[in-house]
Design an enzyme around this catalytic site. Sequence first.
Site, PDB file in Angstrom:
ATOM      1  N   PHE A  30       0.850  -1.182   0.000  1.00  0.00           N
ATOM      2  CA  PHE A  30       0.000   0.000   0.000  1.00  0.00           C
ATOM      3  C   PHE A  30       0.888   1.235   0.000  1.00  0.00           C
ATOM      4  O   PHE A  30       1.742   1.383   0.878  1.00  0.00           O
ATOM      5  CB  PHE A  30      -0.931   0.039   1.212  1.00  0.00           C
ATOM      6  CG  PHE A  30      -1.848   1.228   1.205  1.00  0.00           C
ATOM      7  CD1 PHE A  30      -2.989   1.236   0.415  1.00  0.00           C
ATOM      8  CD2 PHE A  30      -1.550   2.363   1.943  1.00  0.00           C
ATOM      9  CE1 PHE A  30      -3.827   2.354   0.370  1.00  0.00           C
ATOM     10  CE2 PHE A  30      -2.378   3.487   1.908  1.00  0.00           C
ATOM     11  CZ  PHE A  30      -3.522   3.474   1.121  1.00  0.00           C
ATOM     12  N   ASP A  66       9.428   2.658   1.139  1.00  0.00           N
ATOM     13  CA  ASP A  66       8.249   3.347   1.650  1.00  0.00           C
ATOM     14  C   ASP A  66       8.212   3.109   3.163  1.00  0.00           C
ATOM     15  O   ASP A  66       7.808   2.048   3.633  1.00  0.00           O
ATOM     16  CB  ASP A  66       6.983   2.806   0.976  1.00  0.00           C
ATOM     17  CG  ASP A  66       5.711   3.468   1.518  1.00  0.00           C
ATOM     18  OD1 ASP A  66       5.783   4.136   2.569  1.00  0.00           O
ATOM     19  OD2 ASP A  66       4.655   3.303   0.893  1.00  0.00           O
ATOM     20  N   LYS A  72       3.226  10.132   8.563  1.00  0.00           N
ATOM     21  CA  LYS A  72       2.635   9.593   9.800  1.00  0.00           C
ATOM     22  C   LYS A  72       3.345  10.075  11.073  1.00  0.00           C
ATOM     23  O   LYS A  72       3.184  11.230  11.447  1.00  0.00           O
ATOM     24  CB  LYS A  72       2.581   8.068   9.708  1.00  0.00           C
ATOM     25  CG  LYS A  72       1.558   7.608   8.643  1.00  0.00           C
ATOM     26  CD  LYS A  72       1.171   6.171   8.799  1.00  0.00           C
ATOM     27  CE  LYS A  72       0.205   5.691   7.748  1.00  0.00           C
ATOM     28  NZ  LYS A  72      -1.187   5.714   8.144  1.00  0.00           N
TER      29      LYS A  72
HETATM   30  C1  LIG Z   1       3.156   2.286   3.712  1.00  0.00           C
HETATM   31  C2  LIG Z   1       2.264   3.441   3.411  1.00  0.00           C
HETATM   32  N1  LIG Z   1       2.577   4.257   2.399  1.00  0.00           N
HETATM   33  C3  LIG Z   1       1.818   5.320   2.108  1.00  0.00           C
HETATM   34  C4  LIG Z   1       0.675   5.597   2.819  1.00  0.00           C
HETATM   35  C5  LIG Z   1      -0.169   6.786   2.463  1.00  0.00           C
HETATM   36  O1  LIG Z   1      -0.026   7.772   3.414  1.00  0.00           O
HETATM   37  P1  LIG Z   1      -1.083   8.982   3.474  1.00  0.00           P
HETATM   38  O2  LIG Z   1      -2.383   8.376   3.894  1.00  0.00           O
HETATM   39  O3  LIG Z   1      -0.511   9.923   4.479  1.00  0.00           O
HETATM   40  O4  LIG Z   1      -1.149   9.554   2.116  1.00  0.00           O
HETATM   41  C6  LIG Z   1       0.313   4.782   3.887  1.00  0.00           C
HETATM   42  C7  LIG Z   1      -0.907   5.049   4.666  1.00  0.00           C
HETATM   43  O5  LIG Z   1      -1.439   4.212   5.347  1.00  0.00           O
HETATM   44  C8  LIG Z   1       1.124   3.666   4.190  1.00  0.00           C
HETATM   45  O6  LIG Z   1       0.823   2.849   5.184  1.00  0.00           O
END
Ligand SMILES: Cc1ncc(COP(=O)(O)O)c(C=O)c1O
Length: 406
Positions: free
Chosen positions: A143, A228, A265
């Site tokens: 994700f 990520d 986050k």
């Molecule tokens: C691994 C990862 N990447 C990207 C995102 C996207 O982040 P945002 O919701 O701040 O756009 C998330 C959100 O849960 C995530 O868990």
Amino acid sequence: MKTIHIVSSPQVRADYARHVVPSYKRAETAPVLVRGQGTRVWDADGKEYLDFGGGIAVNCLGHASPRLAKSLQEQAAQLVHVSNLFYHPKQAELAAELVKRTGPGKIFFCNSGAEANEAMVKAARKARAAEGRFEVITTLNSFHGRTLGMIAASGQERLREGFGPPMPGFVHVPYNDLAAVEKAMGPKTAAVMVEGIQGEGGVIPATAEYLLGLRKLTRDKGLSLLMDSVQCGHYRTGCFQSYERILREAGKKEEFLPDAVSMAKSLGGGFPVGAVWLGEKLMDVLGPGTHATTYGGTALACAVALEVLQIIEEEGLAENVSARGEELKEGLGKLAGKGWVGEVRGFGGMVGVRVKGRPHAEVAAQLAGRGLLVVPAGSDVLRFLPPYNVSRQEVAEALRKVESTL
Ligand SMILES: Cc1ncc(COP(=O)(O)O)c(C=O)c1O
């Protein structure tokens, strides 16, 4: 004079139904939260909850941290935002702190995880554009966010359904499968992007061999390795980055440095801020006019993120979340095999439990009823994402609440 608002839960839920786009799956009985303090939150009816959902891995200092509130107030009274056409000291200071913790490189600031990943992928694509390389290999079940680019990047078909043709340039392969990555590499490949621990996918950590293999493979072929770290980073596992935690366990922490790391986050402890660290190979690729966002790295966001880092360091919270996380994992591990509790996995403040025999959302709702908030992930996992300053007593209390549902 201070106005006291009486909040009615049914009224708030009705207002949501009427005025808020229904893109989130909220349980009908989900609490209406009005106040928080540390690991605890209270709903409009006065019910108390232990918050082990942490706003989905965001509230690393818990709720209403007095130091964070003070830094927000002080910075807000001094300078909130200026255009990125000017300088301000807080952005420079935060960039230096993030570089110091990650490796030689530079930082691009943005506002969210999806945006951080967008910037990371844009840098990787731009670096190889002259050779016609633009493809990024990502993993199934991953994700990476909800922008059009990141739903194409994510390894979950359901995210793309109904939104027309996905953005080209992403290839998905099974996670923790090095041979599959190698096989997917071709003349158009620019980079590989993975989560150190798949979060939304169900708290699935990368293996040390996989990470080291990815590094060697991408380095040998001259490609970028993008991590990520939006959910699993920023000390959530007890180390600044989850890959450090995974490789530390294998005694290989010093052997790995990716080409880019996205962050959001916990970076702001609840205040929206995102960033991407670009290593020496990518750090100057995004030249003037190639990428931007109005709010990227505001004085307020940077002041708060700096305070978050300082609090984590001064209060030894990386060590605390590491130790409390082990207690949580051990406690949940002892319950594995009983009732709905299946396999337990993760590190520090990112622990996943497989739910057996019942829908995970139903178990999450039952736990909420008993005053424990957790977050569903994947098709059958519950995530426990406590704040880094969670106490031993709060972990024990959470475990008792879990046990009471078995
Ligand atoms: C691994 C990862 N990447 C990207 C995102 C996207 O982040 P945002 O919701 O701040 O756009 C998330 C959100 O849960 C995530 O868990």
